[in-house]
Write a protein that holds these residues in place. Sequence first.
Motif, PDB file in Angstrom:
ATOM      1  N   TRP A  93       3.854  -4.509   4.996  1.00 36.53           N
ATOM      2  CA  TRP A  93       3.348  -4.870   6.317  1.00 36.53           C
ATOM      3  C   TRP A  93       4.039  -6.120   6.848  1.00 36.53           C
ATOM      4  N   LEU A 134      -4.524  -5.277   8.534  1.00 39.62           N
ATOM      5  CA  LEU A 134      -4.094  -3.881   8.512  1.00 39.62           C
ATOM      6  C   LEU A 134      -3.827  -3.329   7.117  1.00 39.62           C
ATOM      7  N   ASN A 190      -5.674  -0.289   5.641  1.00 39.90           N
ATOM      8  CA  ASN A 190      -5.729   0.918   6.467  1.00 39.90           C
ATOM      9  C   ASN A 190      -7.082   1.075   7.160  1.00 39.90           C
ATOM     10  N   CYS A 234      -1.322  -1.484  15.353  1.00 41.10           N
ATOM     11  CA  CYS A 234      -2.530  -0.665  15.487  1.00 41.10           C
ATOM     12  C   CYS A 234      -2.175   0.756  15.891  1.00 41.10           C
ATOM     13  N   GLN A 258      -0.781   2.736  13.016  1.00 42.87           N
ATOM     14  CA  GLN A 258      -1.771   3.084  12.011  1.00 42.87           C
ATOM     15  C   GLN A 258      -2.892   3.949  12.567  1.00 42.87           C
TER      16      GLN A 258
END
Length: 239
Positions: A130, A161, A164, A193, A196
């Motif tokens: 990430w 994030l 998940n 965002c 995901q």
Amino acid sequence: MTDTQGLEAVALTKTYGEGPTATHALAGVDLRIAPGESVAIMGPSGSGKTTLLHVLAGILPATAGTVMWRGRSIADMSDADRTTLRRSEFGFVFQSGQLLPELPAEENAALPLMLAGTARAEATARARQWLSHLGLRGMETRRPGELSGGQAQRVAIARALVGNPGVIFADEPTGALDQATGWEVMNSLTTACRAQGASLVLVTHDVDVAHWCSRTVQMRDGLIVGEARQAAPAQEVAR
């Protein structure tokens, strides 16, 4: 609701105190946030926007009304289940980032996974992915004091994030940043965002920040008094 739906508030009230001195922070709020939707909550100081975010996230209990997440009432969960919910299905980005100063970026970002029992090596590996995705490759071992404000906020986004989550709650995430750095942070946040499939619930006083979201709701005196959809959110322009 079904488990395919997102986050929903029905007739939410939040009252502090009792009798004639009681403060009604929320006075009957209805709000539905679809999976993958980004919503900015705006309003003057004292309008209830931060209280709404905290009640939606299960940080504060509602005085009355219901918050549903994927078909489950948050109020009906045990304290342990709510803690697990905030750790695994909800992510948080605050104005100051709230990183632990003694930990490097990769461990700050991996913290939710490690608290949930993921092995350190696996957690930091996912965190590094990430951090790289957010433009921080090569900075994984830097501590917060060695990062700029914008870099630190991107570490906070990675932390939000990494597990998940289905929803990211962001409270004035650019409030301590200059305009250019705020633009970079919002671009990173909304892009991540979207990648995901997470919903974004954002509290802000800045119209330019709100334009990064697909919908804006206006609050006053504990109520939603208006809303508008963005024909072309800033994230679309930024692509």
